[in-house]
Design an enzyme around this catalytic site. Structure first.
Site, PDB file in Angstrom:
ATOM      1  N   HIS A  27      24.218 -29.186 -91.249  1.00 43.51           N
ATOM      2  CA  HIS A  27      25.360 -28.290 -91.488  1.00 43.51           C
ATOM      3  C   HIS A  27      24.868 -26.873 -91.758  1.00 43.51           C
ATOM      4  O   HIS A  27      23.790 -26.687 -92.324  1.00 43.51           O
ATOM      5  CB  HIS A  27      26.149 -28.801 -92.705  1.00 43.51           C
ATOM      6  N   ASP A  72      77.818 -12.418 -86.059  1.00 42.03           N
ATOM      7  CA  ASP A  72      77.042 -13.449 -85.362  1.00 42.03           C
ATOM      8  C   ASP A  72      77.982 -14.314 -84.512  1.00 42.03           C
ATOM      9  O   ASP A  72      78.228 -15.474 -84.817  1.00 42.03           O
ATOM     10  CB  ASP A  72      76.313 -14.302 -86.427  1.00 42.03           C
TER      11      ASP A  72
HETATM   12  C1  SPV Z   1      70.448 -18.379 -86.993  1.00 37.73           C
HETATM   13  O1  SPV Z   1      69.453 -18.083 -87.674  1.00 37.73           O
HETATM   14  O2  SPV Z   1      71.105 -17.536 -86.375  1.00 37.73           O
HETATM   15  C2  SPV Z   1      70.895 -19.772 -86.880  1.00 37.73           C
HETATM   16  C3  SPV Z   1      70.729 -20.674 -88.035  1.00 37.73           C
HETATM   17  O3  SPV Z   1      71.461 -20.097 -85.884  1.00 37.73           O
HETATM   18  S1  SPV Z   1      72.193 -20.566 -88.944  1.00 37.73           S
HETATM   19  O4  SPV Z   1      72.390 -19.184 -89.350  1.00 37.73           O
HETATM   20  O5  SPV Z   1      72.047 -21.451 -90.105  1.00 37.73           O
HETATM   21  O6  SPV Z   1      73.289 -21.008 -88.098  1.00 37.73           O
HETATM   22 MG    MG Z   2      72.227 -18.518 -84.766  1.00 37.03          MG
END
Ligand code: SPV
Ligand code: MG
Length: 430
Positions: free
Chosen positions: A88, A202
């Site tokens: 080693h 989102d």
């Molecule tokens: C994201 O990070 O956008 C996801 C996970 O899709 S969640 O926000 O928990 O839907």
């Molecule tokens: Mg997402």
């Protein structure tokens, strides 16, 4: 066994040759070559596969045999093979700390000889590996690294990255925990944080092209694989086209969720109207994601929204089975409960029938659960989906308030990165 030498061989260099040549002086040389599994949480997975590294070593005149070493520690291999000589290098720091004493003691129990040779610092693998990774961070290499880790690691950790700077933190952060060196295996491109970062809801309003541009910028300065939050994937025909672009860029996987219509964030659950797609409809989308690819570089991961929408574990299991048969390479089970009981009921049942299909979990709501508990319930990949944006938002807001409250920044200087530190942060600034 005459002589045992343990090696990883990230890249073969004359330091290895020196050791092997010396080892040969004591008899027949067996190299215990570390497998991906043995290297988990100790070193980065080597760019060359086990078979490639084995072939290289076998071609050397000083090597008589190459056998897999499946554990980082030497205890079991010494015990099994009882080599007359254990050779080693004399570098025992980092993840090797404490192992020298054990080797010496173990050899002494049967009269084995410990041969310690000077380590070639000029070829320190810990410096070579990142350099190699940086120069070889091609689209294909990121995808291959992802497949390797999903096959060989017990657990993989992905960190949300909404910007190149956040990704750089995910690229470089390393901690030592119980003798293991832990780091993130890759990045999660989140629809929630990408949208929030842009001041948008989102709801698939931020277009994919813009999100891919962000990923391109992340790829410019990092090397690790990235998994894309593909929302519902949109229309199957559109998803097929987007996947082609993602594959060309080197995105390792896209996760699509089995919702339909106007998507809302999963953590809202049934508080907002959300509908689950039919099984055949979603299977078609998975197939489109696979067929859209040129060389099958990406994994399509099916995300089950059954628990989010209150449709139960049996529905999730039925769907998971159907999605895997349509070609999903892994499944993600999501929940917005604080208690992981339903998640675990799913993973325990699913893993009985699909032991080889990796399960992905996103512990945003059941955040008290440790990584090892998720692993014990057969979860392979953990995504920390939004924490980089959540932490930076809070820090920025506190800074903005403090400036107004104090009329100067002295009160917060200790909380923020210093000017010399930020000037040194990105190479090339100074
Ligand atoms: C994201 O990070 O956008 C996801 C996970 O899709 S969640 O926000 O928990 O839907
Ligand atoms: Mg997402």
């Amino acid at each position: 066994m005459d002589v045992y030498v343990s090696m990883t061989v990230e890249i073969l260099h004359n330091g290895h040759l020196k050791i092997l040549k010396e080892a040969r002086k004591h008899g027949r040389v067996t190299v215990g070559l570390l497998t991906d599994r043995a290297l988990e949480n100790k070193k980065a997975i080597p760019l060359l596969s086990f078979e490639q590294r084995k072939e290289i070593l076998e071609s050397l005149e000083y090597v008589d045999e190459v056998i897999p070493q499946d554990e980082w520690e030497y205890d079991r291999c010494i015990d099994t093979h009882r080599p007359k000589f254990f050779v080693h290098g004399d570098k025992w720091d980092g993840p090797l700390t404490g192992m020298r004493e054990r080797v010496v003691a173990q050899l002494a129990t049967y009269g084995g000889t410990f041969v310690e040779l000077p380590y070639s610092h000029e070829f320190d693998g810990t410096h070579i590996a990142p350099q190699m990774a940086a120069s070889l961070a091609t689209p294909f290499a990121r995808q291959r690294a992802f497949r390797r880790m999903m096959q060989s690691k017990r657990i993989v950790r992905f960190l949300e990255a909404h910007s190149p700077l956040a990704a750089l933190i995910g690229e470089h952060t390393k901690v030592e925990r119980n003798g293991d060196i832990l780091q993130f295996d890759g990045f999660w491109s989140s629809s929630l944080t990408d949208s929030t970062e842009m001041g948008l809801p989102d709801i698939e309003a931020l277009d994919v092209t813009r999100r891919l541009q962000n990923i391109d910028e992340i790829f410019e300065v990092t090397t690790k694989p990235l998994v894309f939050d593909g929302d519902t994937g949109g229309k199957a025909e559109h998803f097929e086209l987007k996947v082609r672009t993602m594959e060309r860029m080197g995105i390792a996987a896209a996760i699509i969720e089995d919702k339909t219509g106007l998507k809302k964030n999963s953590l809202l659950g049934t508080a907002v109207p959300q509908t689950q797609a039919s099984i055949p409809e979603f299977q078609e989308k998975i197939r489109a994601g696979i067929e859209g690819q040129k060389y099958r570089g990406m994994m399509i991961i099916a995300r089950l929204e059954s628990l989010i929408l209150g449709n139960g574990i049996d529905d999730a299991l039925r769907r998971a089975d159907a999605y895997v048969s349509a070609g999903a390479g892994a499944v993600m089970i999501h929940s917005k409960d604080k208690d992981p009981a339903d998640i675990f009921a799913f993973t325990d049942a699913f893993s009985q029938t699909h032991a080889d299909v990796p399960i992905v979990a996103v512990p945003s709501s059941y955040y008290t659960v440790h990584d090892h508990e998720l692993q014990a319930h057969r979860i392979k990949m953990i995504i920390y989906a939004n924490h980089m944006l959540r932490s930076s938002y809070k820090a920025m807001e506190q800074t903005a308030r403090a400036i107004l409250e104090h009329g100067r920044t002295a009160e917060i200087e200790d909380e923020i990165i210093t000017i010399p530190q930020i000037l040194k942060l990105i190479p090339g600034t100074i």
